[in-house]
Write an enzyme that holds these catalytic residues in place. Structure first.
Site, mmCIF file in Angstrom:
data_model
loop_
_atom_site.group_PDB
_atom_site.id
_atom_site.type_symbol
_atom_site.label_atom_id
_atom_site.label_comp_id
_atom_site.label_asym_id
_atom_site.label_seq_id
_atom_site.Cartn_x
_atom_site.Cartn_y
_atom_site.Cartn_z
ATOM 1 N N PRO A 179 0.789 -1.228 0.000
ATOM 2 C CA PRO A 179 0.000 0.000 0.000
ATOM 3 C C PRO A 179 0.827 1.287 0.000
ATOM 4 O O PRO A 179 0.257 2.368 -0.057
ATOM 5 C CB PRO A 179 -0.767 -0.112 1.315
ATOM 6 C CG PRO A 179 0.177 -0.849 2.221
ATOM 7 C CD PRO A 179 0.952 -1.796 1.351
ATOM 8 N N ALA A 180 2.151 1.175 0.081
ATOM 9 C CA ALA A 180 2.957 2.388 0.265
ATOM 10 C C ALA A 180 3.179 3.128 -1.048
ATOM 11 O O ALA A 180 3.162 2.534 -2.123
ATOM 12 C CB ALA A 180 4.295 2.023 0.902
ATOM 13 N N CYS A 181 3.426 4.427 -0.901
ATOM 14 C CA CYS A 181 3.519 5.287 -2.075
ATOM 15 C C CYS A 181 4.938 5.367 -2.614
ATOM 16 O O CYS A 181 5.555 6.444 -2.597
ATOM 17 C CB CYS A 181 2.990 6.678 -1.733
ATOM 18 S SG CYS A 181 1.251 6.617 -1.321
ATOM 19 N N PHE A 182 5.464 4.250 -3.004
ATOM 20 C CA PHE A 182 6.666 4.275 -3.847
ATOM 21 C C PHE A 182 6.647 3.023 -4.704
ATOM 22 O O PHE A 182 6.098 1.984 -4.316
ATOM 23 C CB PHE A 182 7.966 4.420 -3.038
ATOM 24 C CG PHE A 182 8.344 3.221 -2.203
ATOM 25 C CD1 PHE A 182 7.767 3.002 -0.978
ATOM 26 C CD2 PHE A 182 9.311 2.323 -2.659
ATOM 27 C CE1 PHE A 182 8.116 1.907 -0.218
ATOM 28 C CE2 PHE A 182 9.670 1.235 -1.901
ATOM 29 C CZ PHE A 182 9.073 1.012 -0.670
ATOM 30 N N ASN A 204 4.694 6.031 5.331
ATOM 31 C CA ASN A 204 3.335 6.498 5.036
ATOM 32 C C ASN A 204 2.430 6.493 6.278
ATOM 33 O O ASN A 204 1.198 6.478 6.148
ATOM 34 C CB ASN A 204 2.647 5.642 3.950
ATOM 35 C CG ASN A 204 2.973 6.085 2.535
ATOM 36 O OD1 ASN A 204 3.094 5.250 1.656
ATOM 37 N ND2 ASN A 204 3.129 7.367 2.301
#
Ligand code: PLP
Length: 470
Positions: A377-380, A417
């Protein structure tokens, strides 16, 4: 999906061919996944959870004790000290305590966890490479065993021993410098490792011998040469070198001053199937053949296994939030990523994890396999639990399980996050075909996230002004 060797449809047959403990563990895991869904541990609003197989942990603890019992002379004192860093959870430490396992700690936090779990000082060993004077003072006051990492630390212990007597068994950690395993970052016995006294360096061996000669209270010798990626033969060499040094010191002192050898932990874990390999029994047998004198009753033993006691008993279970396709590659976006599988995400080649697919009801998913990415789910972009993995095509609402994650995974939350620490539940078969769960750790609340992010100090920076500034 898990055992797959009984095609006769005859349940008795599978008993006759002998289901192993590993088969049983895999079957318990499937049952626990389904029960976690049925009992609502996992759902649209709680999309990730950690599961711990209590039966399996007990079995591993018993296997460890039996393995060393089988090779040590009767009456040999053996302390198996679980390396707390592998799974720093109080209920796990308490469970291991009940199973006859002590604790190896390497920070004030880990020591606090073991004390909260009720571990007595005589079953606790302190090993960290950067102990402060206050930590050393507390350990010696409590009577906890301490292994000094270096000459400066031994100076501090000298001063403490002059100021007050201590019941603590005390030793020195050495690095036999026997070489690296397959994972450089986890290789503790390289020539330049930061741990312990580097034994092959000029003058080091002589310094160690003299340290014991001058301090009759130094009664232990410690080395920890193994870890994931280190072959057993290399671990055995590290233990053999440590034993040889103890013999040399006792010989030169003309007395059996070193009475206990701490051989560390580091048994590698098989992350590629459900098989437990190598086993504690294999390692203990190998050691007893390579270093017979260590087991003849003249020395007490301390071990410090971490990963191998817990890894195979943990499962991260997460919902598939969305599925999509990019550049022709199917991608399942799940709630398990870098926050629970940090090593795997940042070093996927060294730490691949098995992924099992389940449907929305928690039943093992079948169907043709498709090469797909399992994303977190993380933004990278690199937040992938598994890349290009063949699995039954995942659909929205399905579940993915990251297997063998009982050590160094969900207990090692990484707050990227501000993703919440998932809840962790232990499970056992309930005796009537179902599964009983107990909370090991509640999921982190949003309030807790805010508090840990300085929520109580919201205006700390806006009210801090240099005199005269506007
Ligand atoms: C990490 C560590 C262990 C445990 O290692 P595992 O690979 O988890 O078995 C044991 N002893 C010391 C000193 C450690 O730092």
């Amino acid at each position: 999906m898990v055992t797959g060797n009984d095609t006769t449809g005859d349940a008795v047959d599978s008993v006759k061919v002998g289901r192993t403990d590993d088969d049983e563990r895999a079957a318990r895991r499937d049952e626990a996944v389904r029960a976690a869904v049925e009992q609502g541990l996992l759902g649209p609003d709680s999309p990730i959870v950690g599961l711990l197989d209590v039966t399996g942990i007990r079995e591993s603890a018993a296997a460890l004790r039996a393995a060393f019992d089988a090779v040590t002379a009767p009456g040999t004192p053996v302390l198996h000290a679980f390396a707390v860093k592998a799974t720093p959870l109080v209920p796990v430490l308490r469970l291991l305590r009940e199973a006859g396992i002590g604790a190896e700690v390497a920070s004030p936090g880990e020591l606090a966890l073991t004390r909260a779990a009720g571990l007595p000082p005589e079953r606790t060993v302190l090993d960290s490479p950067a102990k402060t004077p206050a930590e050393l003072r507390e350990a010696l006051a409590l009577g906890i065993a301490v292994n000094a990492d270096n000459p400066q630390e031994l100076d501090r212990i000298d001063a403490l021993m002059r100021s007050a007597p201590s019941r603590s068994p005390l030793g020195i950690r050495v690095n036999p410098q026997v070489g690296a395993g397959a994972i450089e970052a986890l290789s503790t016995a390289t020539a330049t490792s930061k741990f312990g006294v580097a034994l092959r360096d000029e003058g080091a061996r002589e310094w160690v011998v003299r340290a014991y000669l001058e301090r009759p209270w130094l009664t232990r010798l410690h080395a920890h040469t193994g870890s994931q990626g280190v072959p057993l033969s290399l671990m055995a060499r590290g233990v053999a070198e440590t034993y040889a040094l103890a013999e040399e010191i006792n010989g030169r002192l003309g007395r059996r001053q070193i009475d206990t050898i701490d051989i560390g932990g580091g048994l590698p874990v098989n992350f590629s199937s459900d098989a437990t390999t190598p086993t504690y029994a294999q390692y203990a047998r190998l050691l007893s053949e390579a270093v017979p004198g260590l087991f003849d009753g003249r020395y007490g033993l301390v071990t410090e296994f971490g990963r191998s006691l817990l890894a195979k008993h943990g499962t991260v279970l997460a919902r598939v939030e969305y599925t999509k396709s990019a550049g022709g590659r199917p991608v399942a976006v799940t709630h398990a990523g870098v926050q629970v599988a940090t090593r795997t995400v940042y070093a996927p080649a060294a730490w691949p994890l098995r992924i099992a697919a389940y449907d929305a009801k928690g039943r093992p998913k079948t169907g043709a396999e498709v090469v797909q990415d399992v994303a977190g789910p993380a933004c990278f972009a690199g937040d992938l639990l598994a890349e290009a993995r063949a699995l039954p095509r995942l659909e929205q609402g399905d579940l993915v399980a990251a297997l063998d994650t009982g050590a160094y995974y969900f207990a090692h939350h990484y707050a990227y996050n501000s993703l919440a620490r998932p809840g962790i539940h232990g499970f056992v078969p309930d005796g009537s075909g179902g599964v009983a769960f107990a909370t090991v750790r509640a999921a982190q609340s949003l309030d807790a996230i805010v508090t840990e992010a300085g929520g109580a100090h919201a205006s700390a920076l806006t009210t801090l002004r240099a005199p005269g500034s506007r």
